[in-house]
Scaffold this motif. Structure first.
Motif, PDB file in Angstrom:
ATOM      1  N   TYR A  38       2.682  11.699  -1.674  1.00  0.00           N
ATOM      2  CA  TYR A  38       3.139  10.434  -1.102  1.00  0.00           C
ATOM      3  C   TYR A  38       4.283  10.768  -0.145  1.00  0.00           C
ATOM      4  CZ  TYR A  38       0.363   8.274  -4.783  1.00  0.00           C
ATOM      5  OH  TYR A  38      -0.675   7.895  -5.596  1.00  0.00           O
ATOM      6  N   GLY A  83       0.832  -1.195   0.000  1.00  0.00           N
ATOM      7  CA  GLY A  83       0.000   0.000   0.000  1.00  0.00           C
ATOM      8  C   GLY A  83       0.868   1.247   0.000  1.00  0.00           C
ATOM      9  N   ARG A  84       0.405   2.299  -0.674  1.00  0.00           N
ATOM     10  CA  ARG A  84       1.144   3.562  -0.681  1.00  0.00           C
ATOM     11  C   ARG A  84       0.375   4.589   0.144  1.00  0.00           C
ATOM     12  NH1 ARG A  84       2.391   5.447  -6.565  1.00  0.00           N
ATOM     13  NH2 ARG A  84       3.988   6.680  -5.484  1.00  0.00           N
ATOM     14  N   TYR A 138      -4.618   8.209   3.588  1.00  0.00           N
ATOM     15  CA  TYR A 138      -4.946   7.091   2.705  1.00  0.00           C
ATOM     16  C   TYR A 138      -3.824   6.068   2.662  1.00  0.00           C
ATOM     17  CZ  TYR A 138      -8.849   9.810   0.821  1.00  0.00           C
ATOM     18  OH  TYR A 138     -10.007  10.499   0.679  1.00  0.00           O
ATOM     19  N   LEU A 139      -4.222   4.800   2.519  1.00  0.00           N
ATOM     20  CA  LEU A 139      -3.288   3.710   2.248  1.00  0.00           C
ATOM     21  C   LEU A 139      -3.846   3.039   0.994  1.00  0.00           C
ATOM     22  CD1 LEU A 139      -0.855   1.986   3.215  1.00  0.00           C
ATOM     23  CD2 LEU A 139      -2.479   0.588   4.465  1.00  0.00           C
ATOM     24  N   ASP A 140      -3.150   3.231  -0.125  1.00  0.00           N
ATOM     25  CA  ASP A 140      -3.734   2.978  -1.438  1.00  0.00           C
ATOM     26  C   ASP A 140      -3.119   1.738  -2.090  1.00  0.00           C
ATOM     27  OD1 ASP A 140      -4.883   3.206  -3.900  1.00  0.00           O
ATOM     28  OD2 ASP A 140      -4.628   5.388  -3.997  1.00  0.00           O
ATOM     29  N   PHE A 141      -3.971   0.813  -2.539  1.00  0.00           N
ATOM     30  CA  PHE A 141      -3.482  -0.422  -3.155  1.00  0.00           C
ATOM     31  C   PHE A 141      -3.618  -0.425  -4.668  1.00  0.00           C
ATOM     32  CE2 PHE A 141      -4.293  -1.315   1.200  1.00  0.00           C
ATOM     33  CZ  PHE A 141      -3.179  -2.057   1.560  1.00  0.00           C
ATOM     34  N   ALA A 142      -4.087   0.695  -5.240  1.00  0.00           N
ATOM     35  CA  ALA A 142      -4.385   0.716  -6.675  1.00  0.00           C
ATOM     36  C   ALA A 142      -3.161   0.323  -7.506  1.00  0.00           C
ATOM     37  CB  ALA A 142      -4.888   2.102  -7.073  1.00  0.00           C
ATOM     38  N   GLU A 149     -11.484   1.585  -3.276  1.00  0.00           N
ATOM     39  CA  GLU A 149     -11.178   2.892  -2.680  1.00  0.00           C
ATOM     40  C   GLU A 149      -9.995   2.710  -1.751  1.00  0.00           C
ATOM     41  OE1 GLU A 149     -14.000   5.405  -0.367  1.00  0.00           O
ATOM     42  OE2 GLU A 149     -15.452   4.650  -1.819  1.00  0.00           O
ATOM     43  N   PRO A 150      -9.108   3.684  -1.646  1.00  0.00           N
ATOM     44  CA  PRO A 150      -7.999   3.494  -0.699  1.00  0.00           C
ATOM     45  C   PRO A 150      -8.511   3.340   0.732  1.00  0.00           C
ATOM     46  CG  PRO A 150      -7.927   5.702  -1.693  1.00  0.00           C
ATOM     47  CD  PRO A 150      -9.031   4.970  -2.362  1.00  0.00           C
ATOM     48  N   PRO A 204     -11.433  -1.926  -0.010  1.00  0.00           N
ATOM     49  CA  PRO A 204     -10.110  -1.347  -0.279  1.00  0.00           C
ATOM     50  C   PRO A 204      -9.576  -1.658  -1.679  1.00  0.00           C
ATOM     51  CG  PRO A 204      -9.999  -2.961   1.510  1.00  0.00           C
ATOM     52  CD  PRO A 204     -11.412  -2.915   1.067  1.00  0.00           C
ATOM     53  N   ARG A 239      -1.452  14.572  -5.316  1.00  0.00           N
ATOM     54  CA  ARG A 239      -1.323  13.683  -4.152  1.00  0.00           C
ATOM     55  C   ARG A 239       0.089  13.809  -3.592  1.00  0.00           C
ATOM     56  NH1 ARG A 239      -4.035   7.998  -6.094  1.00  0.00           N
ATOM     57  NH2 ARG A 239      -6.066   8.841  -6.697  1.00  0.00           N
TER      58      ARG A 239
END
Lengths: 642, 257
Positions: free
Chosen positions: A315, A291-292, A355-359, A392-393, A389, A313
């Protein structure tokens, strides 16, 4: 207070071997003459109970749940570290030792941490032998993943349920000893007091939670494996029953309490959402492998995450810490999340989340691969928050998770009271000012399976222990005091609820006071105010709290009240300890001690020590002691994960 | 952003002083429950309300509140752990219910699980089943290197599927025969799928099933209710495996029963 850590002589790598050789032993035929009390059945307590019983001691084990399989070790998700170097990526015992002591910000003992790294490999072998279903590669070998604060893959895991599987392994071993009659298991028992006879720990007083009966138990040694005190904050990732009571009773009998202000705030928890909320749920930090973490560049950006284009965004972890990125240690991740939210960039309804984003990971590896790694965590998140998740993050925020502080113990895991040992999270020994991920399971099992068996024999072999029975006056007196205290707690319950408050009302007040003033970032002014505020909350508790029901009966409200009463006393040494430590280190930032870039500034000149508190009486300030830390094999450096 | 919604509920809760007393349903009205709260948080709100009214709160077991310790559980409208699939009571959220609903809340009922109070039961029978043989008999120390036991990843995964059992007892509560065969089958499966469990597989199957019978649990008649309510989705294939293990052990074992 004698704070001799009893560190064996010789080179670091030989200390444990030397110590085992020079330790006294107890002949197998004589072990059955000794009885040991073990309080708690998490990883440390269950593994110690099984191991000592296998060795031939008579063991009495106590837990407050309905079964020894339920202690909160069971909730650990991510994994357990070991220096196996199965991945051939440069790992070694020394590297695991170094990472752990550096992760702890050089506030732990070299000798203890090195021993932990040494036995880590035995733990994996032991658990495999028990049938713990660790994740495997297709060829059948054990799989590893990486974790925060390390650049090697050394974490062994069983899906997102590693703690459960390790605990069930230890519970199996314990069950085998119960079956053989070597362990007498007492469930639904809460330890209410320690009994000290002639200066040595010789027993405990328990309350049978099924009927309220107070019981006396005697032994030749007492081992506490009673976990951490994170619930002082009311909201934490701990189980509802986790408490400081057993350790606090020990403190009041003269056991030193070390580094009580060292509390780990875990960066990846589901954010708080309402006042009715009873606990916070952790999302394993293994999620940070894929996750980012990000927030909108613009403060107060209320767009949906999908509507925020890539260039708007931030990071922030990847930007600030390019070599560790999203895998910086927990304290760094937590503090940065708080910093972003304080700057108004937090997301969600409360603005207290990032946010913790898995996209990107899903795009790179495919949804199935990601689900295979984190499926149960995604499910858990969706159940609690009603969002998926994968689409959506996640939203995450730091929460109180683990307490590095605990009862002071020497190299033998013995407290300052002879015959009283503390294992696992209930001691202070191995994690310094910050624990690395996947190291709690390692320490609990190291203490229980591989260390206490040696050091307890040494105590028995070198100590004159007379026969002590529970009909001695010390036991009667302790039981009487426990009864008095329960009576005092219940004093308002006879008049019906009028101008009263509930236990939870007070617990929430205490939690907020600690979170606001003794949390991730601290300063002298707020801590001093909190120290003045706390006795008022304590008085309010004893004056106005209403507890329904009776003492000599099953009474869950009374159980909670007793634990909160102890948190109310304990909170004071937490704050005092935080006040005294005028440096930033490990999990906490002391606002007066930071660099120009707002990074934590450690002060080795003045604070390279373990702070130990000694009880002087209810109305007296506790005495402050220091155990100086010396580093012969590593050079304390300012941690940098850039 | 989502707006917090609340619902009003009528609760029909089983109150019983202890196993020797008769129990009965009591009715409580509870309003303004956030749909984001968990079922146990809803019970917390009820208990705070009862306390403020000078009444005795409802006793219920719970601990981790994240679906893994196995301590919580109750029957909601006839279904163990409530309407959501593969979910413990602590992870069941109130968004599964609507305002105006009447919920019937009872303890897990079974001959082998005596009621301690209200929704709290005694599941120590499960512990005794494990004590009879639900482990690999290995002492601490002397284990060979972990990687010298190779286990195909699909076998390890199957063992893990079975090992995920949290010992909550929902399977027993929903079985028409009060059987503990999903619970027992899960442990027997985990250990017979792994090479470490092989040496004791016969004696283990015989001992655990013997213990199960002694505790007063019933037998499986393929109603599959256990699988339907299991919060960890333990498959009844594990019961089939238990039966095979038992049959093999009964015919092949040298161990006398």
């Amino acid at each position: 207070m004698d704070l001799n850590a009893n560190i064996p002589s010789g080179p670091l790598a030989e200390k444990w071997d030397n110590h085992r050789f020079s330790s006294k032993l107890v002949n197998p035929a004589n072990r059955r003459k000794f009885t040991v009390i073990i309080v708690g059945t998490g990883l440390a307590g269950a593994s110690a109970s099984a191991t000592l019983a296998e060795q031939g001691y008579n063991v009495s084990t106590f837990c407050l749940q309905d079964s020894p399989r339920r202690a909160h070790s069971i909730a650990a998700q991510g994994g357990i570290n070991a220096a196996k170097n199965y991945q051939n990526d440069g790992d070694s015992v020394f590297r695991l030792f170094y990472d752990t002591i550096k992760g702890g910000d050089f506030r732990s003992r070299e000798a203890n941490v090195y021993r932990l790294a040494q036995v880590s490999n035995n733990i994996i072998d032991q658990c495999v032998a028990q049938g713990v279903p660790f994740a495997r590669e297709y060829g059948g070998t054990l799989a590893n993943r990486s974790f925060g604060g390390a650049q090697v893959s050394r974490t062994f895991y069983a899906r997102g349920q590693t703690g459960q599987q390790l605990l069930l392994g230890a519970y199996g071993a314990l069950s085998r000893q119960i079956h053989s009659g070597k362990v007498k298991m007492y469930t639904r028992r809460e330890m209410m007091d320690l009994v000290v006879v002639d200066g040595k720990a010789r027993g405990i007083i328990t309350r049978n939670m099924k009927n309220g009966e107070l019981e006396k138990h005697h032994a030749d040694a007492v081992i506490l494996a009673t976990g951490g005190y994170g619930n002082a904050y009311f909201l934490s990732t701990n189980a509802m029953s986790s408490n400081v009571t057993a350790a606090w009773r020990a403190y009041k009998h003269g056991a030193g309490f070390a580094n009580p202000c060292f509390v780990q705030i875990h960066p990846t928890c589901i954010p708080v959402h309402g006042t009715y909320q009873s606990k916070l749920t952790l999302m394993s930090e293994s999620l940070r492998n894929d996750g980012r973490v990000w927030v909108p560049v613009k403060a107060k950006d209320e767009r949906k995450p999908a509507d925020i284009p890539e260039n708007e965004r931030d990071y922030y972890l990847e930007k600030k810490y390019p070599s560790f990125g999203n895998l910086v240690p927990r304290d760094v991740a937590s503090r940065n999340a708080k910093e972003q939210c304080d700057a108004g960039k937090g997301v969600g309804t409360t603005g207290l989340a990032v946010y913790l984003d898995f996209a990107d990971a899903i795009k790179r590896d495919g949804g199935n691969t990601i689900l295979k790694k984190y499926g149960n965590l995604f499910q858990m998140y969706e159940k609690i928050t009603d969002t998926d998740p994968q689409k959506e993050p996640m939203m995450i925020y730091p929460a109180v998770h683990y307490t590095m502080g605990g009862l002071w113990v020497d190299y033998n895991l013995m407290t300052t009271i002879p015959g009283l040992f503390a294992l696992g999270e209930s001691n202070f020994s191995d994690h310094g000012a910050n624990r690395l991920g996947a190291s709690a399971l390692m320490q609990g099992l190291a203490d229980g399976y591989f260390i206490i068996g040696n050091t307890l024999a040494n105590y028995f072999g070198s100590t004159e222990l007379g026969t002590v029975c529970s009909d001695r006056e010390e036991f009667g007196e302790a039981k009487h005091n426990v009864g008095d205290r329960i009576h005092k707690l219940l004093k308002n319950s006879y008049e019906g609820f009028k101008d009263h408050i509930t236990v939870d009302d007070i617990h929430k007040k205490l939690g907020l006071l600690l979170w606001d003033n003794c949390g991730m970032a601290r300063n002298k002014e707020d801590l001093s105010k909190a120290l003045e505020e706390l006795p008022k909350i304590r008085d309010e508790f004893w004056d106005r709290v209403y507890i329904p029901g009776k003492g000599n009966d099953l009474n869950q409200s009374l159980e909670r009240a007793g634990r909160v009463a102890d948190f109310l006393e304990f909170g004071e040494i937490m704050i005092r300890d935080a006040l005294t430590r005028e440096e930033s280190c490990g999990c906490h930032l002391r606002e007066e001690s930071q660099t120009k870039e707002h990074e934590a500034k450690r002060d080795d000149q003045n604070y390279s020590h373990v702070a130990v508190w000694e009880y002087q009486g209810d109305d007296k300030e506790p005495l402050f002691h220091k155990e100086e830390l010396t580093f012969e094999n590593v050079t304390p450096s300012q941690r940098s994960y850039k | 952003m989502k707006i917090m919604a609340t619902i009003d509920l009528t609760l029909n809760i089983w109150r019983q002083k202890d196993n020797d007393s008769l129990g009965e349903f009591e009715i409580y009205q509870l309003n303004n429950i956030s749909t984001d709260s968990s079922f146990l948080e809803m019970l917390d709100v009820l208990n705070e309300k009862l306390t403020r009214e000078g009444k005795i709160p409802v006793a219920f077991d719970h601990d981790c509140r994240e679906g893994i310790c196995g301590m919580c559980g109750a029957v909601i409208d006839g279904v163990a752990h409530g309407p959501e699939k593969a979910t413990t009571l602590c992870q069941l959220h109130m968004r599964n219910f609507s305002t105006g609903d009447t919920l019937v809340i009872e303890p897990f009922r079974s001959r082998a699980f005596p009621v301690k109070r209200d929704l709290m039961i005694d599941r120590s029978a499960f512990d005794r089943i494990i004590q009879s043989g639900g482990y690999v008999s290995t002492n601490t120390g002397g284990a060979i290197d972990g990687n010298s036991i190779l286990i195909p990843s699909d076998k390890a995964e199957l063992a893990m599927d079975a090992a995920a059992c949290i010992g909550c007892g929902a399977c027993v509560a929903s079985c028409p025969n009060g059987a503990a065969m999903l619970f027992t089958g899960a442990k027997i499966s985990q250990l017979c799928l792994l090479p470490q469990g092989a040496p004791e597989r016969h004696s283990r199957a015989l001992a655990m099933i013997d213990a199960m019978d002694k505790e007063g649990f019933g037998n499986c008649s393929n109603a599959k209710e256990c699988e339907a309510v299991c919060p960890k989705s333990i498959s009844i294939r594990n019961i089939a495996r238990l039966n095979r293990e038992y049959a093999k052990a009964a015919f092949l074992s040298e161990t006398k029963k």
